[in-house]
Design a protein around this motif. Structure first.
Motif, short mmCIF file in Angstrom:
data_model
loop_
_atom_site.label_atom_id
_atom_site.label_comp_id
_atom_site.label_asym_id
_atom_site.label_seq_id
_atom_site.Cartn_x
_atom_site.Cartn_y
_atom_site.Cartn_z
N PHE A 29 36.37 -16.62 15.70
CA PHE A 29 36.29 -15.55 14.72
C PHE A 29 35.60 -14.30 15.28
O PHE A 29 36.06 -13.19 15.05
CB PHE A 29 35.53 -16.08 13.51
N ARG A 30 34.51 -14.48 16.01
CA ARG A 30 33.68 -13.34 16.38
C ARG A 30 34.39 -12.35 17.31
O ARG A 30 33.93 -11.23 17.48
CB ARG A 30 32.40 -13.83 17.07
N MET A 31 35.52 -12.74 17.87
CA MET A 31 36.22 -11.90 18.84
C MET A 31 37.17 -10.89 18.19
O MET A 31 37.72 -10.05 18.90
CB MET A 31 37.02 -12.78 19.81
N TYR A 32 37.36 -10.97 16.87
CA TYR A 32 38.44 -10.22 16.24
C TYR A 32 37.96 -9.22 15.20
O TYR A 32 37.07 -9.51 14.40
CB TYR A 32 39.44 -11.18 15.61
N VAL A 33 38.61 -8.05 15.22
CA VAL A 33 38.41 -7.08 14.17
C VAL A 33 38.93 -7.66 12.85
O VAL A 33 39.99 -8.28 12.81
CB VAL A 33 39.17 -5.78 14.50
N MET A 34 38.15 -7.44 11.81
CA MET A 34 38.51 -7.88 10.46
C MET A 34 38.59 -6.68 9.53
O MET A 34 37.95 -5.65 9.77
CB MET A 34 37.48 -8.87 9.92
N ALA A 35 39.37 -6.83 8.47
CA ALA A 35 39.52 -5.73 7.52
C ALA A 35 39.77 -6.26 6.13
O ALA A 35 40.20 -7.40 5.93
CB ALA A 35 40.69 -4.84 7.94
N TRP A 36 39.48 -5.41 5.17
CA TRP A 36 39.86 -5.62 3.78
C TRP A 36 40.85 -4.51 3.40
O TRP A 36 40.60 -3.33 3.67
CB TRP A 36 38.66 -5.57 2.84
N PHE A 37 41.95 -4.94 2.77
CA PHE A 37 42.93 -4.03 2.20
C PHE A 37 43.02 -4.30 0.71
O PHE A 37 42.58 -5.34 0.24
CB PHE A 37 44.30 -4.26 2.83
N ARG A 38 43.63 -3.38 0.00
CA ARG A 38 43.90 -3.63 -1.42
C ARG A 38 45.26 -3.02 -1.78
O ARG A 38 45.71 -2.06 -1.17
CB ARG A 38 42.79 -3.07 -2.30
N GLN A 39 45.85 -3.63 -2.81
CA GLN A 39 47.16 -3.18 -3.27
C GLN A 39 47.20 -3.26 -4.78
O GLN A 39 47.06 -4.35 -5.36
CB GLN A 39 48.27 -4.03 -2.65
N ALA A 40 47.38 -2.11 -5.41
CA ALA A 40 47.55 -2.04 -6.85
C ALA A 40 49.03 -2.15 -7.19
O ALA A 40 49.88 -1.86 -6.34
CB ALA A 40 46.96 -0.73 -7.37
N PRO A 41 49.36 -2.53 -8.41
CA PRO A 41 50.78 -2.67 -8.79
C PRO A 41 51.56 -1.39 -8.56
O PRO A 41 51.13 -0.30 -8.96
CB PRO A 41 50.70 -3.01 -10.28
N GLY A 42 52.69 -1.52 -7.86
CA GLY A 42 53.55 -0.37 -7.60
C GLY A 42 53.07 0.57 -6.53
O GLY A 42 53.66 1.64 -6.32
N LYS A 43 52.00 0.20 -5.85
CA LYS A 43 51.44 1.08 -4.81
C LYS A 43 51.43 0.38 -3.46
O LYS A 43 51.61 -0.83 -3.36
CB LYS A 43 50.03 1.50 -5.20
N GLU A 44 51.21 1.17 -2.42
CA GLU A 44 51.15 0.63 -1.07
C GLU A 44 49.84 -0.13 -0.85
O GLU A 44 48.85 0.09 -1.55
CB GLU A 44 51.26 1.76 -0.05
N ARG A 45 49.86 -0.96 0.16
CA ARG A 45 48.65 -1.66 0.58
C ARG A 45 47.85 -0.71 1.47
O ARG A 45 48.35 -0.23 2.49
CB ARG A 45 49.00 -2.94 1.33
N ASN A 46 46.62 -0.46 1.10
CA ASN A 46 45.78 0.50 1.82
C ASN A 46 44.49 -0.14 2.30
O ASN A 46 43.94 -1.03 1.65
CB ASN A 46 45.45 1.69 0.92
N VAL A 47 43.99 0.38 3.41
CA VAL A 47 42.75 -0.14 3.96
C VAL A 47 41.58 0.24 3.05
O VAL A 47 41.53 1.34 2.48
CB VAL A 47 42.52 0.38 5.39
N VAL A 48 40.66 -0.69 2.91
CA VAL A 48 39.40 -0.46 2.20
C VAL A 48 38.26 -0.31 3.20
O VAL A 48 37.49 0.64 3.15
CB VAL A 48 39.11 -1.60 1.23
N ALA A 49 38.18 -1.27 4.13
CA ALA A 49 37.10 -1.26 5.12
C ALA A 49 37.49 -2.11 6.31
O ALA A 49 38.25 -3.07 6.16
CB ALA A 49 35.80 -1.77 4.51
N THR A 50 36.96 -1.75 7.46
CA THR A 50 37.16 -2.55 8.67
C THR A 50 35.82 -2.78 9.35
O THR A 50 34.87 -2.01 9.15
CB THR A 50 38.11 -1.86 9.67
N ILE A 51 35.76 -3.84 10.14
CA ILE A 51 34.55 -4.12 10.91
C ILE A 51 34.97 -4.63 12.28
O ILE A 51 35.81 -5.52 12.40
CB ILE A 51 33.63 -5.11 10.17
N SER A 52 34.39 -4.04 13.30
CA SER A 52 34.79 -4.38 14.67
C SER A 52 34.20 -5.73 15.07
O SER A 52 33.36 -6.31 14.40
CB SER A 52 34.30 -3.29 15.63
N TRP A 53 34.67 -6.22 16.22
CA TRP A 53 34.17 -7.49 16.71
C TRP A 53 32.72 -7.36 17.13
O TRP A 53 31.96 -8.30 17.09
CB TRP A 53 35.02 -7.97 17.89
#
Length: 127
Positions: A29-53
């Motif tokens: 796990f510790r080697m990989y960038v992780m992120a949170w995205f969100r998607q509201a109904p009828g909308k694109e999936r967009n980034v919320v936050a990312t964290i580097s390795w």
């Protein structure tokens, strides 16, 4: 096989808080960038936050800066999203994601930058 399992979503009133968790398994796990995205109904999936390795580097969408905080625990293989002062515009399905390749910074901001996804957790903020 990489697995990402989110938890912590739910219904909250405007101004409230939630903490999302994403438990990862299948590789180091510790080697990989992780992120949170969100998607509201009828909308694109967009980034919320990312964290580097290297966990000192984070990136936030402008809409959540100062309200949300991403963190990771490389012992528990888990990434978190602390969400404070929630408002109805934050209502969406929230997904955690992991990069295909190891290392890298915090600037991977599109869904195409990520290979692995959780099933999503619903966050609903009532006014």
């Amino acid at each position: 096989q990489v697995q990402l399992v989110e938890s912590g979503g739910g219904l909250v009133q405007a101004g409230g808080s939630l903490r999302l968790s994403c438990a990862a398994s299948g590789r180091t796990f510790r080697m990989y960038v992780m992120a949170w995205f969100r998607q509201a109904p009828g909308k694109e999936r967009n980034v919320v936050a990312t964290i580097s390795w290297n966990p000192g580097r984070t990136h936030y969408a402008d809409s959540v800066k100062g309200r949300f905080a991403i963190s990771r625990d490389n012992v528990k293989n888990t990434v978190y999203l602390q969400m404070d002062n929630l408002n109805p515009e934050d209502t969406a399905v929230y997904y955690c994601a992991q990069r295909l390749n190891p290392y890298g910074g915090d600037s991977y901001l599109t869904p195409d930058d990520y290979a692995y996804w959780g099933q999503g957790t619903q966050v609903t903020v009532s006014s």
